[in-house]
Design a protein around this motif. Sequence first.
Motif, PDB file in Angstrom:
ATOM      1  N   UNK A  54       0.841  -1.195   0.000  1.00 36.89           N
ATOM      2  CA  UNK A  54       0.000   0.000   0.000  1.00 36.89           C
ATOM      3  C   UNK A  54       0.877   1.247   0.000  1.00 36.89           C
ATOM      4  N   UNK A  55       0.356   2.315  -0.554  1.00 40.41           N
ATOM      5  CA  UNK A  55       1.024   3.619  -0.484  1.00 40.41           C
ATOM      6  C   UNK A  55       0.196   4.610   0.344  1.00 40.41           C
ATOM      7  N   UNK A  56      -0.825   4.111   1.005  1.00 46.03           N
ATOM      8  CA  UNK A  56      -1.653   4.942   1.874  1.00 46.03           C
ATOM      9  C   UNK A  56      -0.783   5.474   3.015  1.00 46.03           C
ATOM     10  N   UNK A  57      -0.972   6.720   3.374  1.00 48.68           N
ATOM     11  CA  UNK A  57      -0.207   7.291   4.497  1.00 48.68           C
ATOM     12  C   UNK A  57      -0.834   6.797   5.790  1.00 48.68           C
ATOM     13  N   UNK A  58      -0.104   5.989   6.488  1.00 49.70           N
ATOM     14  CA  UNK A  58      -0.605   5.356   7.702  1.00 49.70           C
ATOM     15  C   UNK A  58      -0.856   3.881   7.441  1.00 49.70           C
ATOM     16  N   UNK A  59      -1.410   3.195   8.416  1.00 45.28           N
ATOM     17  CA  UNK A  59      -1.577   1.742   8.297  1.00 45.28           C
ATOM     18  C   UNK A  59      -3.029   1.287   8.192  1.00 45.28           C
ATOM     19  N   UNK A  60      -3.973   2.211   8.177  1.00 48.04           N
ATOM     20  CA  UNK A  60      -5.387   1.829   8.131  1.00 48.04           C
ATOM     21  C   UNK A  60      -5.720   0.978   6.916  1.00 48.04           C
ATOM     22  N   UNK A  61      -5.312   1.416   5.736  1.00 47.40           N
ATOM     23  CA  UNK A  61      -5.665   0.696   4.510  1.00 47.40           C
ATOM     24  C   UNK A  61      -5.099  -0.720   4.522  1.00 47.40           C
ATOM     25  N   UNK A  62      -3.829  -0.851   4.840  1.00 47.82           N
ATOM     26  CA  UNK A  62      -3.208  -2.174   4.775  1.00 47.82           C
ATOM     27  C   UNK A  62      -3.796  -3.112   5.826  1.00 47.82           C
ATOM     28  N   UNK A  63      -4.088  -2.583   7.000  1.00 43.29           N
ATOM     29  CA  UNK A  63      -4.673  -3.428   8.048  1.00 43.29           C
ATOM     30  C   UNK A  63      -6.099  -3.836   7.682  1.00 43.29           C
ATOM     31  N   UNK A  64      -6.823  -2.991   7.004  1.00 39.14           N
ATOM     32  CA  UNK A  64      -8.167  -3.321   6.540  1.00 39.14           C
ATOM     33  C   UNK A  64      -8.113  -4.448   5.501  1.00 39.14           C
ATOM     34  N   UNK A  65      -7.183  -4.347   4.567  1.00 44.49           N
ATOM     35  CA  UNK A  65      -7.013  -5.390   3.548  1.00 44.49           C
ATOM     36  C   UNK A  65      -6.591  -6.704   4.202  1.00 44.49           C
ATOM     37  N   UNK A  66      -5.636  -6.626   5.115  1.00 41.82           N
ATOM     38  CA  UNK A  66      -5.144  -7.835   5.793  1.00 41.82           C
ATOM     39  C   UNK A  66      -6.243  -8.487   6.634  1.00 41.82           C
ATOM     40  N   UNK A  67      -7.113  -7.686   7.215  1.00 39.35           N
ATOM     41  CA  UNK A  67      -8.231  -8.237   7.985  1.00 39.35           C
ATOM     42  C   UNK A  67      -9.160  -9.044   7.076  1.00 39.35           C
ATOM     43  N   UNK A  68      -9.379  -8.535   5.859  1.00 45.35           N
ATOM     44  CA  UNK A  68     -10.238  -9.275   4.919  1.00 45.35           C
ATOM     45  C   UNK A  68      -9.580 -10.587   4.506  1.00 45.35           C
TER      46      UNK A  68
END
Length: 133
Positions: free
Chosen positions: A70-84
């Motif tokens: 991910x290139x999102x600033x912060x970890x929200x996006x990647x953690x959301x994807x990983x949760x799925x």
Amino acid sequence: MSEHSLALQKTIFDALDTDSTLQSKVTDVYDFVPENTAFPYVKLGEDTAIDNGTKTLQGNEHTLVVHTFSRYRGSKEIKDIMARIYTLLHESSLTVSGASLVNLRFEFSDVLKENDGLTTHGLQRFRAIVFDT
């Protein structure tokens, strides 16, 4: 006996690639990532297989790594994807062609910042027990 590594990989890939919720969060799921791929995306990574057969059953224990970028600033996006991904794979009832998938369990995850300072890299490792049918 067959270790069923390729069939297991196909099962995992298909589970991730065909899930509309995951697909709404990423550009795609890859085995090989093409150059200039847009972020975020998921890539199937390294795997191992060791014999865990018994006197009467031939089988293997596999570990599989799923990478998320991910290139999102912060970890929200990647953690959301990983949760799925966790939801789709951990203790799932997937089927492996020509084999019996006894279980598929999450082992660990890690979220790292790549050397470029822009890319966040998520790793998830799963363990699968597969026996010949």
